[in-house]
Design an enzyme around this catalytic site. Sequence first.
Site, PDB file in Angstrom:
ATOM      1  N   SER A  30      23.691  87.971  29.686  1.00 53.06           N
ATOM      2  CA  SER A  30      24.030  86.644  29.172  1.00 53.06           C
ATOM      3  C   SER A  30      25.534  86.415  29.071  1.00 53.06           C
ATOM      4  O   SER A  30      26.017  85.305  29.293  1.00 53.06           O
ATOM      5  CB  SER A  30      23.397  86.440  27.792  1.00 53.06           C
ATOM      6  N   ASP A  41      21.639  89.722  23.666  1.00 53.55           N
ATOM      7  CA  ASP A  41      22.161  91.075  23.497  1.00 53.55           C
ATOM      8  C   ASP A  41      23.489  91.202  24.235  1.00 53.55           C
ATOM      9  O   ASP A  41      23.835  90.363  25.075  1.00 53.55           O
ATOM     10  CB  ASP A  41      21.195  92.112  24.076  1.00 53.55           C
ATOM     11  N   ASP A  43      24.889  93.417  27.026  1.00 50.90           N
ATOM     12  CA  ASP A  43      24.342  94.277  28.079  1.00 50.90           C
ATOM     13  C   ASP A  43      25.473  95.000  28.795  1.00 50.90           C
ATOM     14  O   ASP A  43      26.377  94.352  29.346  1.00 50.90           O
ATOM     15  CB  ASP A  43      23.542  93.443  29.075  1.00 50.90           C
ATOM     16  N   GLU A  77      22.430  96.719  24.598  1.00 49.38           N
ATOM     17  CA  GLU A  77      21.616  97.464  25.553  1.00 49.38           C
ATOM     18  C   GLU A  77      22.568  98.231  26.464  1.00 49.38           C
ATOM     19  O   GLU A  77      23.434  97.631  27.108  1.00 49.38           O
ATOM     20  CB  GLU A  77      20.735  96.540  26.391  1.00 49.38           C
ATOM     21  N   ASP A 120      13.577  98.038  37.494  1.00 49.28           N
ATOM     22  CA  ASP A 120      14.360  97.019  36.783  1.00 49.28           C
ATOM     23  C   ASP A 120      15.853  97.115  37.074  1.00 49.28           C
ATOM     24  O   ASP A 120      16.595  96.156  36.850  1.00 49.28           O
ATOM     25  CB  ASP A 120      14.156  97.141  35.269  1.00 49.28           C
ATOM     26  N   TYR A 219      15.397  80.876  21.694  1.00 47.07           N
ATOM     27  CA  TYR A 219      16.464  81.700  22.286  1.00 47.07           C
ATOM     28  C   TYR A 219      17.843  81.113  21.997  1.00 47.07           C
ATOM     29  O   TYR A 219      18.802  81.838  21.739  1.00 47.07           O
ATOM     30  CB  TYR A 219      16.223  81.798  23.792  1.00 47.07           C
TER      31      TYR A 219
END
Length: 249
Positions: A30, A41, A43, A77, A120, A219
């Site tokens: 993001s 989060d 990242d 994360e 992923d 969100y």
Amino acid sequence: MPEQPDIRHLVQFLHRTLPDTLLGVYLHGSATLGGLRSRSDIDVLAVVRESVTQAQRRELVEELLRVSGVGGRRYVELIVVVLDDVRPWRYPPTCDFLYGDWLREEYERGMVPSPEPSPDLAPLLTMVLRADAPLHGPPPAELIDPVPHADLRRAIVAGVPELMDELDSDTRNVLLTLARIWTTLATGAIRSKDAAAQWALDRIPAEHRPVLARARAVYLGEEDERWDDLAPRACAEFLVREITGSYAS
């Protein structure tokens, strides 16, 4: 709005913990796809020369448990990959270390993440390359090979069954991720979750729009999360059908 964690502290911590092997640290997600939202989060991807040792894994987990989501801070994360596992590219790539707060209870019980194959990583590495946001080290393209589009497509579809298993426990995130998968398959672009949801809202039947619109609003911090008055599973199943059709085309 959650407090921004000190990214410099995180980079310094990675230097201390992985002093002889750290090659690069990269921001993605993001923060590089239109800006952090209320529930975003932080990242981070770290590229290392050698696999993280067991002692280093414990140190990483202990520090992240101490700072991630604590005291009003955003969740972090962290994914670590070994250079030789992502260059040259092969599918599926291997994730050497993963910290995410959805696994916090397991970490607190003593679980230490170990290397494992991770489809992923295909969209994640694609986002890292497109963001080109080094926190330490060279531009990511000097360490990471581009992901072939066919591998990107099959990787994001591979995670759909697991997402559906998590629908009841993580409704908002599952709906937004399904919208993002559909968007990427249909357009080739990787959008932020709220942008992907907006794209999908313009294309789904009217009966499903309130569900996806609420997921997007939650969100963005515009609504509280509740689903007892809506039918999120029907919306999710519609999104899965669109994903299946887009992947087959």
